[in-house]
Design a protein around this motif. Structure first.
Motif, mmCIF file in Angstrom:
data_model
loop_
_atom_site.group_PDB
_atom_site.id
_atom_site.type_symbol
_atom_site.label_atom_id
_atom_site.label_comp_id
_atom_site.label_asym_id
_atom_site.label_seq_id
_atom_site.Cartn_x
_atom_site.Cartn_y
_atom_site.Cartn_z
ATOM 1 N N GLY A 170 0.793 -1.213 0.000
ATOM 2 C CA GLY A 170 0.000 0.000 0.000
ATOM 3 C C GLY A 170 0.828 1.267 0.000
ATOM 4 N N HIS A 171 0.240 2.308 -0.559
ATOM 5 C CA HIS A 171 0.736 3.680 -0.415
ATOM 6 C C HIS A 171 -0.424 4.631 -0.650
ATOM 7 N N LYS A 172 -0.277 5.855 -0.213
ATOM 8 C CA LYS A 172 -1.339 6.844 -0.349
ATOM 9 C C LYS A 172 -1.447 7.343 -1.791
ATOM 10 N N GLY A 173 -2.659 7.761 -2.154
ATOM 11 C CA GLY A 173 -2.841 8.477 -3.400
ATOM 12 C C GLY A 173 -2.540 9.947 -3.204
ATOM 13 N N LYS A 174 -2.381 10.676 -4.301
ATOM 14 C CA LYS A 174 -1.997 12.085 -4.203
ATOM 15 C C LYS A 174 -2.723 12.922 -5.245
ATOM 16 N N ALA A 175 -3.048 14.140 -4.868
ATOM 17 C CA ALA A 175 -3.546 15.143 -5.808
ATOM 18 C C ALA A 175 -2.759 16.425 -5.600
ATOM 19 N N ALA A 176 -2.322 17.038 -6.697
ATOM 20 C CA ALA A 176 -1.617 18.321 -6.654
ATOM 21 C C ALA A 176 -2.547 19.403 -7.171
ATOM 22 N N LEU A 177 -2.622 20.505 -6.429
ATOM 23 C CA LEU A 177 -3.587 21.553 -6.751
ATOM 24 C C LEU A 177 -2.938 22.929 -6.771
ATOM 25 N N ARG A 178 -3.599 23.829 -7.498
ATOM 26 C CA ARG A 178 -3.190 25.232 -7.580
ATOM 27 C C ARG A 178 -4.391 26.092 -7.210
ATOM 28 N N ALA A 179 -4.207 27.015 -6.288
ATOM 29 C CA ALA A 179 -5.257 27.970 -5.942
ATOM 30 C C ALA A 179 -4.811 29.360 -6.385
ATOM 31 N N THR A 180 -5.616 29.996 -7.237
ATOM 32 C CA THR A 180 -5.335 31.349 -7.707
ATOM 33 C C THR A 180 -6.311 32.299 -7.034
ATOM 34 N N CYS A 181 -5.766 33.232 -6.272
ATOM 35 C CA CYS A 181 -6.573 34.162 -5.488
ATOM 36 C C CYS A 181 -6.615 35.517 -6.185
ATOM 37 N N LYS A 325 3.915 -0.866 4.090
ATOM 38 C CA LYS A 325 3.324 0.184 3.263
ATOM 39 C C LYS A 325 4.320 1.324 3.208
ATOM 40 N N VAL A 326 4.393 2.004 2.072
ATOM 41 C CA VAL A 326 5.428 3.011 1.874
ATOM 42 C C VAL A 326 4.830 4.415 1.849
ATOM 43 N N ALA A 327 5.648 5.380 2.233
ATOM 44 C CA ALA A 327 5.178 6.764 2.309
ATOM 45 C C ALA A 327 5.096 7.427 0.945
ATOM 46 N N PHE A 328 5.932 6.983 0.013
ATOM 47 C CA PHE A 328 5.997 7.633 -1.302
ATOM 48 C C PHE A 328 5.009 7.007 -2.280
ATOM 49 N N GLY A 329 4.695 7.750 -3.331
ATOM 50 C CA GLY A 329 3.785 7.259 -4.354
ATOM 51 C C GLY A 329 4.509 6.457 -5.421
ATOM 52 N N THR A 330 3.760 5.610 -6.114
ATOM 53 C CA THR A 330 4.305 4.794 -7.195
ATOM 54 C C THR A 330 3.261 4.684 -8.304
ATOM 55 N N GLU A 331 3.628 3.964 -9.351
ATOM 56 C CA GLU A 331 2.700 3.714 -10.450
ATOM 57 C C GLU A 331 1.800 2.517 -10.182
ATOM 58 N N ALA A 332 1.967 1.872 -9.033
ATOM 59 C CA ALA A 332 1.248 0.629 -8.762
ATOM 60 C C ALA A 332 -0.266 0.793 -8.797
ATOM 61 N N GLY A 333 -0.750 1.942 -8.330
ATOM 62 C CA GLY A 333 -2.196 2.150 -8.306
ATOM 63 C C GLY A 333 -2.838 2.106 -9.675
#
Length: 382
Positions: A170-181, A325-333
Motif C-alpha cells: 500500500g501507499h497513499k494516493g496524491k492530488a496536486a492543486l493550484r489555488a489562484t486568489c 506500506k510506503v510513504a511515497f507514491g508509485t505507479e502501482a495504483g
C-alpha cells in the motif's frame, strides 16, 4: 550478478533526469530486448521527446508483469563527490544517480529478460517501462490507453520501487492543486480600501490547516504508515509586484495525500467549499473576489487486500514473510485499477538513498533482487 552490473553501468550513463529526453535509453533498451527475442512496442509521449516501452516474451497467457520507470531526479544543487552519471563501485556500494530509484531494478529486469531468452516459458514475461514518474506519475497516465490492451490480465505485477526487497502492499494516493486568489491592485497607502489577494491566500491556508486537523482527528487511520492519516500540505505561496502595491493576484501550490479509506472526491469538495467560504467573506467589499482551485495532477493509491493471493506469491518469490506500506507514491495504483494484482518490491532504500546526493545501492540488495528474478523466471517455466 556480473551481467546485471554491466547493464546497470550502461543505464546510469544515460542522463534521464525528468526534464530531459529519455529516447537514447529507450532505443538502447528496445534493441536489447529485441535481441532477447521479446516483442517490443514503443509508446511515445505526446510531445515526442520521451517514450515508454512494453515488451513480452512467451506464449499467450496471464504471466507476470515487471514495471519500472526510466527517469531520475535532478542532481543540480546537490553536492556529489562522484560523477552521478557514471557507475562507481566502492566496497559493497554502487554509486550513481538512479542506482536505487530505480535503475538497479531495471538492470535486474533486463538481466532476467536475457536469461528468459534461453528458457522455455509456459507463461509470458511482461515488462513495462515508463517515463516522467518522478514528476507525478505523468508518463504512465499518458501511456495507459495504449498500454492497457497490450497487458492483458497478468496474475501479478511487481513495481520495483525501492522497498529493501520488502513486499509493499500500500501507499497513499496524491492530488496536486493550484489555488489562484484574485484581489485588487491599489496604492499601499490606501491598502484597507482594496482586497489584498495575499489575504485571501493566507485565509485559505488557515482553512486548509483546519481541514488537516479534522482529517487527523476524525478521518481514516492506518497504523501501517508513519503518518497514519490523510495529509494536506501547502508547498509554495507567491504574489505581489512591489511593497507599495496591493497585490491583485496570489497563487499557492498544495497537495493532499489520501488513505484508501478517504474519498479523494470528498476531500476535493471540502477544499473547494473552503475556497468559497473565504471568497464570500471578501465579496462584501469587492464582488469579484474569488479563489479558483485547479487540480493539475493526481495519481491513485494502492491498498492490496490482505487476503489477495498476490501477497503470498510475492512473499514466496521475494523470500519475505512480512509486508509493509510506503510513504511515497508509485505507479502501482494504475495497474491495480486495471484489475491486475499488484505489489511494490525492489532493491534499495528510498528513505536512506532515494533522491539524495551520492545515491547508492548495496550489492546485497541488487543480489537479492536478481535472486527474486530467478524465482520469477522459474515460476514462469512451470
Amino acid at each position: 550478478m556480473n551481467r546485471t552490473l554491466e547493464i546497470l553501468e550502461q543505464l546510469i550513463r544515460f542522463d534521464t533526469v525528468s526534464a530531459n529526453s529519455n529516447l537514447k535509453l529507450v532505443s538502447w533498451v528496445e534493441a536489447f530486448l529485441k535481441d532477447c527475442g521479446f516483442k517490443v512496442q514503443r509508446i511515445p509521449s505526446p510531445c515526442g521527446e520521451k517514450a515508454g516501452l512494453y515488451a513480452e516474451r512467451g506464449p499467450a497467457g496471464p504471466g507476470i508483469l515487471l514495471s519500472a520507470h526510466t527517469d531520475v531526479v535532478p542532481v543540480a544543487g546537490q553536492e556529489w563527490t562522484r560523477d552521478p552519471f557514471r557507475l562507481t563501485q566502492e566496497d559493497e556500494r554502487l554509486y550513481g544517480r538512479g542506482t536505487t530509484d530505480m535503475k538497479g531494478y531495471v538492470a535486474s529486469v533486463l538481466a532476467v529478460a536475457e536469461r528468459a531468452s534461453q528458457a522455455q516459458l509456459s507463461e509470458p514475461l511482461k515488462i513495462a517501462l515508463s517515463y516522467d514518474e518522478e514528476v507525478g506519475c505523468v508518463g504512465i497516465r499518458e501511456m495507459l490507453d495504449r498500454l492497457a490492451p497490450m497487458l492483458g490480465k497478468p496474475r501479478a505485477c511487481f513495481v520495483g520501487e525501492p522497498t529493501e526487497m520488502q513486499v509493499a502492499v500500500g501507499h497513499k494516493g496524491k492530488a496536486a492543486l493550484r489555488a489562484t486568489c484574485h484581489g485588487q491592485n491599489g496604492h499601499s497607502a490606501l491598502a484597507p480600501e482594496f482586497v489584498n489577494a495575499l489575504h485571501l491566500a493566507t485565509d485559505f491556508i488557515t482553512e486548509l490547516r483546519a481541514l488537516q486537523d479534522d482529517l487527523a482527528r476524525t478521518g481514516a487511520h492506518d497504523a501501517a504508515y508513519s503518518v497514519p492519516y490523510t495529509t494536506v500540505h501547502v508547498g509554495k505561496l507567491t504574489g505581489g509586484l512591489a511593497l507599495n502595491i496591493v497585490p491583485d493576484q496570489a497563487e499557492l501550490l498544495f497537495e493532499y495525500r489520501h488513505l484508501a479509506a478517504d474519498d479523494p472526491d470528498d476531500i476535493l469538495n471540502r477544499i473547494r467549499s473552503a475556497a468559497e467560504r473565504v471568497s464570500q467573506q471578501y465579496r462584501t467589499r469587492w464582488s469579484e473576489a474569488r479563489i479558483e482551485v485547479d487540480q493539475y495532477n493526481a495519481y491513485p493509491g494502492l491498498d492490496t487486500e490482505v487476503a489477495s493471493p498476490v501477497i503470498c506469491h510475492a512473499q514466496k518469490l521475494a523470500r519475505r514473510n512480512d509486508t509493509t506500506k510506503v510513504a511515497f507514491g508509485t505507479e502501482a495504483g494504475f495497474f491495480d485499477r486495471l484489475g491486475i494484482p499488484t505489489i511494490v518490491c525492489g532493491p534499495g532504500s528510498m528513505e536512506g538513498q532515494g533522491h539524495k546526493p551520492d545515491e547508492y545501492l548495496s550489492l546485497s540488495q541488487l543480489n537479492a533482487c536478481d535472486a527474486m528474478m530467478d524465482r520469477i523466471l522459474e515460476d514462469l517455466r512451470q
